[in-house]
Scaffold this motif. Structure first.
Motif, PDB file in Angstrom:
ATOM      1  N   ILE A   1      47.296  34.831  16.687  1.00  0.00           N
ATOM      2  CA  ILE A   1      46.457  35.086  17.864  1.00  0.00           C
ATOM      3  C   ILE A   1      47.411  35.253  19.039  1.00  0.00           C
ATOM      4  O   ILE A   1      48.218  34.363  19.321  1.00  0.00           O
ATOM      5  N   LEU A   2      47.340  36.391  19.682  1.00  0.00           N
ATOM      6  CA  LEU A   2      48.179  36.646  20.853  1.00  0.00           C
ATOM      7  C   LEU A   2      47.325  36.476  22.112  1.00  0.00           C
ATOM      8  O   LEU A   2      46.312  37.164  22.269  1.00  0.00           O
ATOM      9  N   ILE A   3      47.728  35.526  22.942  1.00  0.00           N
ATOM     10  CA  ILE A   3      47.045  35.343  24.231  1.00  0.00           C
ATOM     11  C   ILE A   3      47.673  36.318  25.224  1.00  0.00           C
ATOM     12  O   ILE A   3      48.893  36.325  25.410  1.00  0.00           O
ATOM     13  N   CYS A   4      46.837  37.122  25.831  1.00  0.00           N
ATOM     14  CA  CYS A   4      47.306  38.096  26.823  1.00  0.00           C
ATOM     15  C   CYS A   4      46.679  37.796  28.180  1.00  0.00           C
ATOM     16  O   CYS A   4      45.613  37.174  28.258  1.00  0.00           O
ATOM     17  N   THR A   5      47.339  38.243  29.229  1.00  0.00           N
ATOM     18  CA  THR A   5      46.713  38.256  30.549  1.00  0.00           C
ATOM     19  C   THR A   5      46.254  39.681  30.827  1.00  0.00           C
ATOM     20  O   THR A   5      47.018  40.637  30.625  1.00  0.00           O
ATOM     21  N   ASN A   6      45.016  39.807  31.248  1.00  0.00           N
ATOM     22  CA  ASN A   6      44.480  41.109  31.642  1.00  0.00           C
ATOM     23  C   ASN A   6      44.671  41.242  33.153  1.00  0.00           C
ATOM     24  O   ASN A   6      43.952  40.613  33.930  1.00  0.00           O
ATOM     25  N   TRP A   7      45.633  42.059  33.566  1.00  0.00           N
ATOM     26  CA  TRP A   7      45.993  42.140  34.988  1.00  0.00           C
ATOM     27  C   TRP A   7      44.935  42.864  35.808  1.00  0.00           C
ATOM     28  O   TRP A   7      44.915  42.736  37.035  1.00  0.00           O
TER      29      TRP A   7
ATOM     30  N   ARG B   1      37.548  30.449  24.322  1.00  0.00           N
ATOM     31  CA  ARG B   1      36.648  30.931  25.366  1.00  0.00           C
ATOM     32  C   ARG B   1      36.155  29.790  26.264  1.00  0.00           C
ATOM     33  O   ARG B   1      35.888  29.977  27.449  1.00  0.00           O
ATOM     34  N   TRP B   2      36.049  28.586  25.703  1.00  0.00           N
ATOM     35  CA  TRP B   2      35.545  27.444  26.466  1.00  0.00           C
ATOM     36  C   TRP B   2      36.650  26.686  27.205  1.00  0.00           C
ATOM     37  O   TRP B   2      36.387  25.660  27.828  1.00  0.00           O
ATOM     38  N   ALA B   3      37.863  27.173  27.160  1.00  0.00           N
ATOM     39  CA  ALA B   3      38.946  26.510  27.902  1.00  0.00           C
ATOM     40  C   ALA B   3      38.707  26.650  29.399  1.00  0.00           C
ATOM     41  O   ALA B   3      38.189  27.673  29.858  1.00  0.00           O
ATOM     42  N   PRO B   4      39.081  25.620  30.172  1.00  0.00           N
ATOM     43  CA  PRO B   4      38.934  25.750  31.627  1.00  0.00           C
ATOM     44  C   PRO B   4      39.802  26.869  32.167  1.00  0.00           C
ATOM     45  O   PRO B   4      40.895  27.121  31.664  1.00  0.00           O
ATOM     46  N   SER B   5      39.292  27.552  33.188  1.00  0.00           N
ATOM     47  CA  SER B   5      40.011  28.694  33.763  1.00  0.00           C
ATOM     48  C   SER B   5      39.892  28.629  35.277  1.00  0.00           C
ATOM     49  O   SER B   5      38.782  28.421  35.811  1.00  0.00           O
ATOM     50  N   GLY B   6      41.041  28.789  35.960  1.00  0.00           N
ATOM     51  CA  GLY B   6      41.039  28.707  37.420  1.00  0.00           C
ATOM     52  C   GLY B   6      40.043  29.679  38.046  1.00  0.00           C
ATOM     53  O   GLY B   6      40.083  30.880  37.756  1.00  0.00           O
ATOM     54  N   GLY B   7      39.144  29.143  38.881  1.00  0.00           N
ATOM     55  CA  GLY B   7      38.149  29.995  39.528  1.00  0.00           C
ATOM     56  C   GLY B   7      37.162  30.601  38.536  1.00  0.00           C
ATOM     57  O   GLY B   7      36.393  31.495  38.904  1.00  0.00           O
TER      58      GLY B   7
ATOM     59  N   HIS C   1      40.641  40.112  41.605  1.00  0.00           N
ATOM     60  CA  HIS C   1      40.324  38.900  42.360  1.00  0.00           C
ATOM     61  C   HIS C   1      41.422  38.559  43.365  1.00  0.00           C
ATOM     62  O   HIS C   1      41.465  37.443  43.893  1.00  0.00           O
ATOM     63  N   GLY C   2      42.308  39.504  43.606  1.00  0.00           N
ATOM     64  CA  GLY C   2      43.316  39.320  44.658  1.00  0.00           C
ATOM     65  C   GLY C   2      44.409  38.341  44.323  1.00  0.00           C
ATOM     66  O   GLY C   2      45.127  37.873  45.214  1.00  0.00           O
ATOM     67  N   LEU C   3      44.584  38.022  43.058  1.00  0.00           N
ATOM     68  CA  LEU C   3      45.676  37.118  42.675  1.00  0.00           C
ATOM     69  C   LEU C   3      46.952  37.926  42.415  1.00  0.00           C
ATOM     70  O   LEU C   3      46.901  39.143  42.202  1.00  0.00           O
ATOM     71  N   THR C   4      48.093  37.213  42.431  1.00  0.00           N
ATOM     72  CA  THR C   4      49.371  37.871  42.124  1.00  0.00           C
ATOM     73  C   THR C   4      50.000  37.164  40.928  1.00  0.00           C
ATOM     74  O   THR C   4      49.541  36.093  40.502  1.00  0.00           O
ATOM     75  N   ALA C   5      51.099  37.745  40.454  1.00  0.00           N
ATOM     76  CA  ALA C   5      51.790  37.166  39.292  1.00  0.00           C
ATOM     77  C   ALA C   5      52.347  35.786  39.606  1.00  0.00           C
ATOM     78  O   ALA C   5      52.652  35.016  38.704  1.00  0.00           O
ATOM     79  N   ARG C   6      52.481  35.471  40.902  1.00  0.00           N
ATOM     80  CA  ARG C   6      53.045  34.166  41.269  1.00  0.00           C
ATOM     81  C   ARG C   6      52.006  33.053  41.231  1.00  0.00           C
ATOM     82  O   ARG C   6      52.338  31.886  41.444  1.00  0.00           O
TER      83      ARG C   6
END
Lengths: 175, 106
Positions: free
Chosen positions: A75-81, A35-41, A87-92
């Motif tokens: 532990i499975l890390i998932c992306t919640n789309w 949870r404390w890992a840096p995250s873009g934005g 936030h207007g981001l894309t898969a790219r």
């Protein structure tokens, strides 16, 4: 040497683990480190799925050729789309990959700091994992981290492709 | 012939799952991971059939397949890895001969 630096330098990927269980409290400590890992934005699009049930782990291993470990915890890390799209981001957007990497590293370092072993796995069928875990459509399975205790009989890690120091990887100032 | 079966249906399906998912992930992985995935399938198949295998096979399975995880560690040394694969090929050829009528003719 500084304790944090020692932890970074002594961590290794472990591919052979024992059946010894991992305490719930230890898993929670590891998840808090994620949870404390840096995250873009500071968007935090990652979600974590903890799998302890033996039959679920067995099935996942069958669709994950890269999972050599028989780890007591996955532990499975998932992306919640939904978060990504809100936030207007894309898969790219490369920040999404970086977020997975920072979370994975925090998980592995926290695991090592607790005296446990960790090994990442990315070689699996995403579609098969989706079916086995009944993942919602807006979750994508990005990376497993196997957590457990290093087996007494564990072999040494894969031989390095070449000897590398930080100097080999670094260029100072301008080209 | 059922007494000769060394693989149960559930076990065969497990191996199918490994082979199918290996085929898919190979589309995204470096070519040199191909042997690794095939050998992983070999290890799994060997572990499934060893207990029910005949004497003709058991020696091959016990003496050679158990060495495969050590071979994986040599992937970065192409020459050593290739030699390991060649040794495995020689051993499986010997196992084939033990299962073949050719061996009896010799």
């Amino acid at each position: 040497m500084n304790e944090t630096l020692r932890n970074i330098k002594t961590r290794r990927v472990v591919r052979e683990m024992s059946e010894e269980p991992v305490e719930r409290e230890q898993i929670e400590t590891i998840l808090e480190a994620a949870r404390w890992a840096p995250s873009g934005g500071n968007l935090r699009p990652n979600r974590y799925i903890v799998i302890k049930a033996a039959e679920t782990r067995r099935l996942l291993r069958l669709v994950a050729p890269g999972m050599f470990q028989r780890a007591p915890v996955l532990i499975l890390i998932c992306t919640n789309w939904q978060v990504v799209e809100a936030h207007g981001l894309t898969a790219r957007d490369r920040a999404l990959l970086i977020d997975i990497g920072t979370a994975a590293q925090n998980i592995m370092l926290a695991t090592h700091a607790l005296g446990l072993a960790a090994g990442p796995v990315t070689s699996y069928s995403k579609e098969a994992v989706r079916i086995i875990l009944n993942l919602p459509a807006h979750y994508s399975p990005e990376m497993f981290i196997c957590i457990g205790h290093k087996a007494a009989s564990a072999r040494q890690g894969m031989r390095a492709w070449q000897k590398i120091t930080w100097r080999d990887l670094t260029h100072w100032e301008r080209f | 012939m059922q007494a000769d079966w060394v693989l149960k249906e559930d076990e065969a399906i497990e191996l199918l799952a490994l082979l199918i998912t290996s085929a898919r992930i190979q589309m995204d992985e470096p070519a040199h991971y191909g042997p690794l995935r095939l050998l992983t399938a070999v290890e799994r198949l060997s572990s499934l059939i060893e207990a029910r295998s005949s004497q003709k096979s058991r020696g091959f399975l016990q003496d050679n397949i158990e060495r495969i995880p050590d071979m994986h560690m040599l992937m970065s040394d192409v020459e050593a890895y290739t030699e390991g694969l060649d040794a495995l090929c020689r051993a499986v050829a010997g196992c084939l001969l033990r299962h073949s009528a050719l061996e009896d003719e010799a």
